[in-house]
Scaffold this motif. Structure first.
Motif, PDB file in Angstrom:
ATOM      1  N   LEU A 329      34.243 -25.841  59.016  1.00 27.09           N
ATOM      2  CA  LEU A 329      35.381 -26.236  58.187  1.00 27.09           C
ATOM      3  C   LEU A 329      35.331 -25.621  56.800  1.00 27.09           C
ATOM      4  O   LEU A 329      36.022 -26.079  55.886  1.00 27.09           O
ATOM      5  N   TYR A 330      34.477 -24.614  56.627  1.00 29.66           N
ATOM      6  CA  TYR A 330      34.378 -23.921  55.341  1.00 29.66           C
ATOM      7  C   TYR A 330      34.027 -24.921  54.240  1.00 29.66           C
ATOM      8  O   TYR A 330      33.063 -25.659  54.375  1.00 29.66           O
ATOM      9  N   SER A 331      34.764 -25.015  53.157  1.00 28.54           N
ATOM     10  CA  SER A 331      34.333 -25.918  52.085  1.00 28.54           C
ATOM     11  C   SER A 331      34.323 -27.378  52.531  1.00 28.54           C
ATOM     12  O   SER A 331      33.617 -28.207  51.953  1.00 28.54           O
ATOM     13  N   GLY A 332      35.092 -27.705  53.552  1.00 32.06           N
ATOM     14  CA  GLY A 332      35.119 -29.085  54.045  1.00 32.06           C
ATOM     15  C   GLY A 332      33.904 -29.474  54.857  1.00 32.06           C
ATOM     16  O   GLY A 332      33.683 -30.665  55.115  1.00 32.06           O
ATOM     17  N   ALA A 333      33.090 -28.493  55.250  1.00 32.20           N
ATOM     18  CA  ALA A 333      31.982 -28.768  56.163  1.00 32.20           C
ATOM     19  C   ALA A 333      30.906 -29.643  55.540  1.00 32.20           C
ATOM     20  O   ALA A 333      30.435 -30.608  56.157  1.00 32.20           O
ATOM     21  N   GLY A 334      30.479 -29.316  54.323  1.00 35.75           N
ATOM     22  CA  GLY A 334      29.404 -30.067  53.690  1.00 35.75           C
ATOM     23  C   GLY A 334      29.741 -31.529  53.469  1.00 35.75           C
ATOM     24  O   GLY A 334      28.959 -32.417  53.842  1.00 35.75           O
ATOM     25  N   PRO A 335      30.888 -31.842  52.862  1.00 35.25           N
ATOM     26  CA  PRO A 335      31.250 -33.247  52.687  1.00 35.25           C
ATOM     27  C   PRO A 335      31.398 -34.006  54.006  1.00 35.25           C
ATOM     28  O   PRO A 335      31.042 -35.182  54.086  1.00 35.25           O
ATOM     29  N   LEU A 336      31.913 -33.326  55.040  1.00 29.07           N
ATOM     30  CA  LEU A 336      32.008 -34.001  56.332  1.00 29.07           C
ATOM     31  C   LEU A 336      30.613 -34.275  56.889  1.00 29.07           C
ATOM     32  O   LEU A 336      30.364 -35.342  57.468  1.00 29.07           O
TER      33      LEU A 336
END
Length: 397
Positions: A329-336
């Protein structure tokens, strides 16, 4: 003594679940959200699979006035932020407007909005281009729209470091809280699943061209041949531990340590891990699970595996990559991944890396089926295209 920073709210928008409950219900049993691209005709592109957020109707969640001025990525971000605030029991009107900030990450901005306006420019003329194009495409638009909607005028910004960006945003939020801001909305959502965005993603040379969802994205597997792109992510509510306690908030856990380096090879990632552990005051043997970046390309997988084994030893710590259910999820990957960590800690269950047959040469204890485990401390890794490495350590409440 440094201020402890905790997470009190989660808002999740993911290919395999809208909302924290639906997402965790899917992840804990290994339910995938990867399938053929449906948002546009991808038949002429090499890559034809994606992790799409399905069932999202923005008009059910947002005022009609916002819809003409926002891209899909911003609509998803606004809803995730709303859910996170609600989950944290936060009413922004209870805070001074300068005591709240918004720090997000972005990998592409509002690509679909821009594509539609460029189409209008070339097919109909400049008078048909929306005035909202001036900001709807912008990397910082999610931070801006969230801050406007909730009256948040404290430290805010955006980080652009690809897949590492979401962790970097959370780290910047931690820094702002330690400097005195009581509450920060942090995290990231990305959504580039439109023809313009799809063409850009192809240029990385890292997308899987497989047609079968169950075998297209296989990190640390001998068959690994690239990743599946996805959309979505998570927004987190972060506060000082003291402030959260004072208002009686439920706490998911603490953001305990962080480090970033810039080097795409194994030494850079290893150094980021070591520095993050040192920042948290944690020894390697205290880490209960590592959430891997999981690039699914042989060279990148090898570098990550070598960094992990250099710090923890061969088969020294459980490693998982739930993003095999969502795509990267690109930048969304880490927070998820962070949201997943906190949910996993609460249940005592490490979610699986689905469909993968672990390559023995990597010497990883890869969790390929959900595993019951008591996890008090976890490490989350993210790597951005070009050499960005980020490592973040969290502790349970």
């Amino acid at each position: 003594m440094s201020t402890s920073v905790v997470v009190t709210g989660l808002g999740v928008v993911a290919p395999n679940g809208l909302g924290t409950k639906d997402f965790w219900d899917a992840v804990r049993v290994g339910k995938s959200g990867i399938g053929p691209v449906s948002r546009f005709d991808a038949s002429q592109y090499p890559a034809k699979l994606a992790g799409e957020v399905v069932g999202f109707a923005p008009e059910e969640h947002l005022p009609s006035r916002l819809l003409p001025q926002t891209d899909r990525v911003t609509r998803l971000s606004l809803v995730a932020a709303e859910w996170a605030l609600r989950d944290a029991g936060v009413d922004p009107s209870d805070f001074d407007e300068f005591d709240m900030g918004v720090i997000t990450a972005s990998s592409s901005g509002g690509f679909e909005f821009s594509q539609n306006e460029l189409k209008n420019l070339w097919s109909r003329g400049s008078q048909y281009v929306s005035a909202y194009q001036s900001f709807a495409w912008f990397y910082a638009v999610n931070s801006g729209q969230i801050s406007i909607r909730h009256g948040m005028k404290g430290p805010s910004g955006v980080v652009v470091t690809d897949q590492a960006g979401g962790l970097d945003a959370v780290a910047h939020a931690r820094r702002a809280i330690r400097r005195g801001t009581p509450l920060i909305v942090a995290g990231a959502v990305d959504a580039s699943l439109c023809p313009w965005g799809w063409v850009g993603l192809q240029t990385s040379g890292r997308l899987s061209t497989g047609d079968e969802p169950s075998t297209a994205y296989l990190p640390f597997d001998e068959r690994a041949s690239g990743h599946v792109a996805g959309e979505g992510g998570a927004i987190l509510i972060m506060e000082s531990a003291e402030g959260a306690l004072a208002r009686g908030a439920r706490v998911y856990g603490e953001v305990a340590g962080y480090a970033a380096t810039f080097d795409g090879a194994e030494p850079g990632l290893r150094r980021a891990i070591e520095l993050a552990l040192a920042d948290a005051g944690v020894r390697p043997e205290q880490v209960g699970v590592v959430f891997a970046d999981a690039a699914a390309l042989p060279g990148l997988d090898r570098a990550e595996a070598e960094a992990i084994t250099a710090v923890f030893g061969p088969h020294g710590v459980p490693v998982t990559a739930p993003k095999t259910m969502t795509g990267r999820l690109y930048s969304g990957a880490g927070p998820l991944d962070l949201a997943t960590v906190f949910l996993a800690m609460a249940e005592g269950l490490i979610p699986p890396t689905i469909n993968v047959e672990a390559a023995g040469r990597h010497r990883l204890d890869l969790v390929v089926a959900a595993r019951t485990a008591t996890v008090d401390t976890a490490l989350v890794l993210g790597r951005g295209h070009g050499g960005f490495n980020s490592a973040l350590v969290v502790r349970s409440a």
